[in-house]
Design a protein around this motif. Structure first.
Motif, PDB file in Angstrom:
ATOM      1  N   LEU A 117       1.342  -3.199  -8.863  1.00  0.00           N
ATOM      2  CA  LEU A 117       1.558  -4.191  -9.906  1.00  0.00           C
ATOM      3  C   LEU A 117       2.688  -5.136  -9.515  1.00  0.00           C
ATOM      4  O   LEU A 117       2.626  -6.343  -9.777  1.00  0.00           O
ATOM      5  CB  LEU A 117       1.865  -3.498 -11.235  1.00  0.00           C
ATOM      6  N   LYS A 118       3.736  -4.603  -8.868  1.00  0.00           N
ATOM      7  CA  LYS A 118       4.821  -5.475  -8.405  1.00  0.00           C
ATOM      8  C   LYS A 118       4.305  -6.477  -7.369  1.00  0.00           C
ATOM      9  O   LYS A 118       4.671  -7.650  -7.407  1.00  0.00           O
ATOM     10  CB  LYS A 118       5.954  -4.632  -7.811  1.00  0.00           C
ATOM     11  N   CYS A 119       3.478  -5.989  -6.420  1.00  0.00           N
ATOM     12  CA  CYS A 119       2.894  -6.905  -5.424  1.00  0.00           C
ATOM     13  C   CYS A 119       2.025  -7.954  -6.113  1.00  0.00           C
ATOM     14  O   CYS A 119       2.027  -9.136  -5.743  1.00  0.00           O
ATOM     15  CB  CYS A 119       2.064  -6.128  -4.408  1.00  0.00           C
ATOM     16  N   HIS A 120       1.267  -7.500  -7.099  1.00  0.00           N
ATOM     17  CA  HIS A 120       0.390  -8.396  -7.847  1.00  0.00           C
ATOM     18  C   HIS A 120       1.200  -9.481  -8.550  1.00  0.00           C
ATOM     19  O   HIS A 120       0.879 -10.678  -8.483  1.00  0.00           O
ATOM     20  CB  HIS A 120      -0.418  -7.565  -8.852  1.00  0.00           C
ATOM     21  N   LEU A 121       2.285  -9.092  -9.217  1.00  0.00           N
ATOM     22  CA  LEU A 121       3.101 -10.051  -9.949  1.00  0.00           C
ATOM     23  C   LEU A 121       3.942 -10.905  -9.020  1.00  0.00           C
ATOM     24  O   LEU A 121       4.210 -12.081  -9.303  1.00  0.00           O
ATOM     25  CB  LEU A 121       4.003  -9.312 -10.943  1.00  0.00           C
ATOM     26  N   GLY A 122       4.366 -10.332  -7.899  1.00  0.00           N
ATOM     27  CA  GLY A 122       5.226 -11.064  -6.970  1.00  0.00           C
ATOM     28  C   GLY A 122       4.482 -11.978  -6.028  1.00  0.00           C
ATOM     29  O   GLY A 122       5.097 -12.671  -5.216  1.00  0.00           O
ATOM     30  N   GLY A 123       3.141 -11.981  -6.114  1.00  0.00           N
ATOM     31  CA  GLY A 123       2.355 -12.871  -5.257  1.00  0.00           C
ATOM     32  C   GLY A 123       2.296 -12.414  -3.821  1.00  0.00           C
ATOM     33  O   GLY A 123       2.131 -13.232  -2.917  1.00  0.00           O
ATOM     34  N   ILE A 124       2.441 -11.098  -3.583  1.00  0.00           N
ATOM     35  CA  ILE A 124       2.410 -10.547  -2.228  1.00  0.00           C
ATOM     36  C   ILE A 124       0.966 -10.161  -1.907  1.00  0.00           C
ATOM     37  O   ILE A 124       0.432  -9.195  -2.450  1.00  0.00           O
ATOM     38  CB  ILE A 124       3.323  -9.315  -2.085  1.00  0.00           C
ATOM     39  N   ARG A 125       0.317 -10.940  -1.062  1.00  0.00           N
ATOM     40  CA  ARG A 125      -1.065 -10.653  -0.696  1.00  0.00           C
ATOM     41  C   ARG A 125      -1.134  -9.475   0.261  1.00  0.00           C
ATOM     42  O   ARG A 125      -0.163  -9.127   0.909  1.00  0.00           O
ATOM     43  CB  ARG A 125      -1.735 -11.872  -0.046  1.00  0.00           C
ATOM     44  N   GLY A 126      -2.305  -8.904   0.386  1.00  0.00           N
ATOM     45  CA  GLY A 126      -2.517  -7.812   1.323  1.00  0.00           C
ATOM     46  C   GLY A 126      -3.214  -6.667   0.638  1.00  0.00           C
ATOM     47  O   GLY A 126      -4.399  -6.422   0.840  1.00  0.00           O
ATOM     48  N   ASP A 127      -2.515  -5.963  -0.268  1.00  0.00           N
ATOM     49  CA  ASP A 127      -3.100  -4.825  -0.964  1.00  0.00           C
ATOM     50  C   ASP A 127      -3.734  -5.202  -2.292  1.00  0.00           C
ATOM     51  O   ASP A 127      -4.533  -4.451  -2.836  1.00  0.00           O
ATOM     52  CB  ASP A 127      -2.012  -3.754  -1.211  1.00  0.00           C
ATOM     53  N   VAL A 128      -3.375  -6.336  -2.837  1.00  0.00           N
ATOM     54  CA  VAL A 128      -3.854  -6.685  -4.163  1.00  0.00           C
ATOM     55  C   VAL A 128      -3.866  -8.211  -4.305  1.00  0.00           C
ATOM     56  O   VAL A 128      -3.122  -8.914  -3.626  1.00  0.00           O
ATOM     57  CB  VAL A 128      -2.950  -6.046  -5.244  1.00  0.00           C
ATOM     58  N   PHE A 185      10.065 -10.238  -8.702  1.00  0.00           N
ATOM     59  CA  PHE A 185       9.333  -9.122  -8.106  1.00  0.00           C
ATOM     60  C   PHE A 185       8.958  -9.396  -6.653  1.00  0.00           C
ATOM     61  O   PHE A 185       8.870  -8.478  -5.845  1.00  0.00           O
ATOM     62  CB  PHE A 185       8.080  -8.812  -8.926  1.00  0.00           C
ATOM     63  N   GLY A 186       8.760 -10.679  -6.312  1.00  0.00           N
ATOM     64  CA  GLY A 186       8.482 -11.010  -4.913  1.00  0.00           C
ATOM     65  C   GLY A 186       9.660 -10.660  -4.023  1.00  0.00           C
ATOM     66  O   GLY A 186       9.488 -10.081  -2.939  1.00  0.00           O
ATOM     67  N   LYS A 187      10.868 -11.005  -4.468  1.00  0.00           N
ATOM     68  CA  LYS A 187      12.061 -10.672  -3.684  1.00  0.00           C
ATOM     69  C   LYS A 187      12.247  -9.165  -3.584  1.00  0.00           C
ATOM     70  O   LYS A 187      12.617  -8.637  -2.522  1.00  0.00           O
ATOM     71  CB  LYS A 187      13.290 -11.313  -4.334  1.00  0.00           C
ATOM     72  N   GLU A 188      11.987  -8.459  -4.662  1.00  0.00           N
ATOM     73  CA  GLU A 188      12.157  -7.002  -4.656  1.00  0.00           C
ATOM     74  C   GLU A 188      11.208  -6.341  -3.662  1.00  0.00           C
ATOM     75  O   GLU A 188      11.620  -5.472  -2.882  1.00  0.00           O
ATOM     76  CB  GLU A 188      11.917  -6.446  -6.059  1.00  0.00           C
TER      77      GLU A 188
END
Length: 693
Positions: free
Chosen positions: A37-48, A62-65
């Motif tokens: 969910l953090k990746c999803h909210l932080g805009g981190i592509r790859g797993d979600v 969340f992206g920075k975290e």
């Protein structure tokens, strides 16, 4: 790290505690665990897939975290490498074994590097490094290129219009194709996934298509529209129906219906059409164009016109011309000529040697001529044969043919004799005299998307005149053909709208050869009576138009330069009631829905058996996809004469290409059907006794 006042629990709701499935509070996407969910909210592509509705400050936090955590994990796992100074991206060059490599002192992955690895999902085996194809060639530095939202939607439209499986977006060759479009100078990021195509892209494209459809629907108030019906039977024996609405601004998809069990139920069809009329607006509909001449549909049309006094009922022009050609094709002389022509084409196309020889000696690649309408293929192919008759005769008189084994086979001798028979070619010429004017007339009426109701009456008259001229005025030759044409015209095709369109077309009305017969007068009277609220006033205004008074006189010289509808908009303002009625009549089509050749598989999938349960979310998504798919196909249908008369490829198993009565076996032992035929020269070749349609 994220600020302490932004907690992940505030942005997700647990939907399954046992499996740790969390739903995003912003876009309602369900993911596995709070980490994703953090990746999803932080805009981190790859797993979600990134969230597109999350606020900017939450996304940044969340992206920075996530990036900081990934950086710390990577540094801990790698530690200090030996030798030191190892670069983050290896540069290969063609060096000897004695060449020493110069490396940096330490390895510290940058935040951008980790972000790229997380976004692209780089393989753990090579650490996300990029290697050139040739290790002896210096690498070309590639840059990351992110697709814009518009570019992603354009890709989505391609998938929706073509009906491709969404999983094709994850195929490696598709990604290579996209990257190759930048000449390998950029690596494209943001290529839509299957989930993107099913989710936010579909919804965005749906909004665009819906807006386009709404703009077309708004034009119905001034031009009116025609309801087009297109029915077919699928592989399961179900009777299905497409319903479209056509006007000068474009054709739109209304719905698809399963009428299995009700296809001969007139009451059911009337209820179905009443629902369509209510949706479109009875004041906007001038005619319904159907796809069949069956008695039950004809009775449906009769009762529908009784219930709706302002709507006409007619049959598609392409179907009616097909019926005309079928009636002509049932004549013994025409039928025999077509069977002989099919014998020639199936023989030539079914053997590689003969086909190659034909292509070497003629100016055509194939004898069988393609067409959008399959029922035209026999007549276009016969014309193709007739034009190339001398070259075809040379083929069967050539040394190559005479020395071939095929020349000694029964079928080879039969075809060679047929090609040399002058009576066959004379018969072919007579068939072409009778049928090609109809073929050319249909091509003209179907060539582009301009309404042809102003031209069909004159077109059919010119077809008959051309047939009479082809037979040099010999009534015994052309009259039977005329009778076949008139039977279909009088019983199925002709509508009062056609006669009214002819009279209201200024190009024909002000021409010297205008035919002011009783059929034209009764047609215009029927239209005025059904479509006009003030019959007497419109009739008086019609007199001014016919005499060319006032502004009408100024427009006579422009009758050919403007389309009939545009002409009335420009010069009919002094007579607003007649102007409005003329524009609405001249804006209608005489083509049926089959002209658009819509793919039917998606509708068949949507119209599943009601006893089979379907997830409501999936059904809603499929309904949106159905709407988008068909309306995109209709929007992009060729609209200009320059794009020509579209043709379909001929099937390799078409009966004018191969003889359907032959034994067609797989070439397992290198034995073709011609080899089998040589062994059975005593057996006669059986031909198809029917006229292909």
């Amino acid at each position: 790290m994220a600020s302490m006042d932004i907690k992940i629990q505030d942005h997700g709701t647990v939907v399954d505690g046992k499996k740790q499935r969390i739903m995003c509070n912003h876009c309602e996407k369900v993911v596995s665990g709070y980490s994703r969910l953090k990746c999803h909210l932080g805009g981190i592509r790859g797993d979600v897939v990134p969230c597109i509705k999350v606020p900017a400050d939450v996304k940044e936090a969340f992206g920075k975290e996530v990036r900081a955590k990934k950086k710390g994990n990577l540094t801990r796992d790698v530690g200090k490498l030996s030798p030191p100074n190892l670069p983050t991206r290896r540069t290969w060059s063609c060096v000897s074994s004695s060449t020493e490599l110069s490396v940096p002192e330490s390895f510290e992955p940058s935040e951008d590097e980790n972000e790229k690895r997380a976004r692209t999902g780089a393989s753990s085996r090579n650490g996300g490094r990029s290697f050139p194809l040739n290790p002896c060639t210096p690498s070309v530095t590639t840059k990351q290129y992110s697709l814009s939202t518009d570019a992603q939607k354009a890709i989505g439209k391609f998938f929706y219009e073509t009906g491709l499986d969404f999983t094709a977006s994850s195929v490696r060759s598709f990604h290579r194709m996209m990257n190759a479009s930048t000449e390998n100078l950029h690596t494209i990021d943001g290529i839509p996934s299957s989930e993107d195509l099913k989710g936010w892209i579909l919804q965005e494209v749906y909004k665009e298509v819906h807006a386009d459809v709404q703009s077309i629907r708004e034009s119905w108030a001034s031009t009116g529209c025609s309801i087009l019906l297109d029915g077919w039977q699928d592989s399961r024996g179900r009777n299905l129906l497409h319903i479209l609405a056509a006007c000068p601004r474009g054709t739109v998809y209304i719905q698809s219906v399963d009428i299995t069990g009700f296809d001969r139920n007139i009451s059911f069809m009337l209820l179905l059409l009443d629902g369509v009329i209510d949706d479109v607006g009875v004041e906007n509909v001038l005619q319904i164009v159907t796809y069949t001449t069956s008695p039950w549909m004809a009775e449906t049309g009769k009762r529908f016109m009784e219930q709706h006094g302002t709507v006409f009922w007619t049959v598609s022009d392409s179907l009616c011309i097909k019926l005309m050609l079928e009636r002509i094709g049932r004549r013994e002389d025409v039928h025999d000529t077509l069977v002989k022509a099919k014998t020639i084409t199936s023989f030539v196309h079914s053997d590689f040697f003969v086909l190659k020889l034909m292509r070497d000696l003629t100016s055509v690649h194939d004898l069988v001529f393609p067409s959008k309408f399959n029922f035209l293929i026999p007549f276009l192919t016969l014309e193709n044969l007739f034009v190339e008759r001398k070259n075809i005769q040379k083929l069967f008189c050539s040394t190559f043919w005479e020395t071939s084994k095929l020349a000694s086979t029964l079928e080879g001798r039969k075809v060679a004799k047929l090609v040399a028979d002058d009576s066959f070619w004379e018969g072919a010429n007579q068939v072409l005299h009778a049928t090609m004017p109809l073929v050319r007339g249909l091509e003209l009426l179907s060539k582009n998307d301009v309404p042809k109701i102003a031209y069909i009456y004159e077109t059919m008259d010119q077809v008959k005149e051309k047939i009479e001229k082809n037979f040099e005025g010999k009534e015994s030759c052309y009259q039977p053909v005329w009778d076949d044409i008139d039977y279909i015209w009088n019983n199925y095709l002709h509508s009062p709208l056609h006669a009214a369109g002819y009279l209201l077309n200024p190009y024909f009305r002000y021409a010297d050869g205008f035919s002011d017969d009783s059929e034209v007068r009764s047609g215009i009277d029927a239209c005025f009576a059904r479509l006009s609220g003030n019959y007497d006033r419109v009739c008086s205004q019609l007199l001014h138009y016919e005499m060319g008074d006032g502004a009408f006189h100024q427009g006579i010289s422009c009758a050919l330069k403007k389309s009939p509808g545009k002409w009335w908009q420009t010069y009919g303002g002094e007579h607003p009631e007649l102007q409005r009625l003329a524009i609405r009549i001249l804006s209608q089509t005489c083509n049926g829905a089959s002209k658009y050749n819509l793919n039917r598989s998606l509708a068949e999938r949507f119209l599943i058996d009601p006893m089979i349960p379907m997830n409501p979310v999936e059904r809603l998504r499929l309904a949106d996809l159905l709407f988008v798919h068909y309306n995109l196909c209709l929007q992009n249908f060729p609209k200009t004469a320059a794009e020509g008369f579209p043709c379909d490829e001929i099937s390799p198993m078409h009966d004018w290409v191969v003889d359907s009565t032959r034994l067609f076996l797989p070439d397992r032992a290198g034995v073709s059907w011609t080899d089998l035929a040589r062994k059975e020269e005593g057996n006669s070749m059986s031909g198809d006794s029917g006229c292909s349609s």
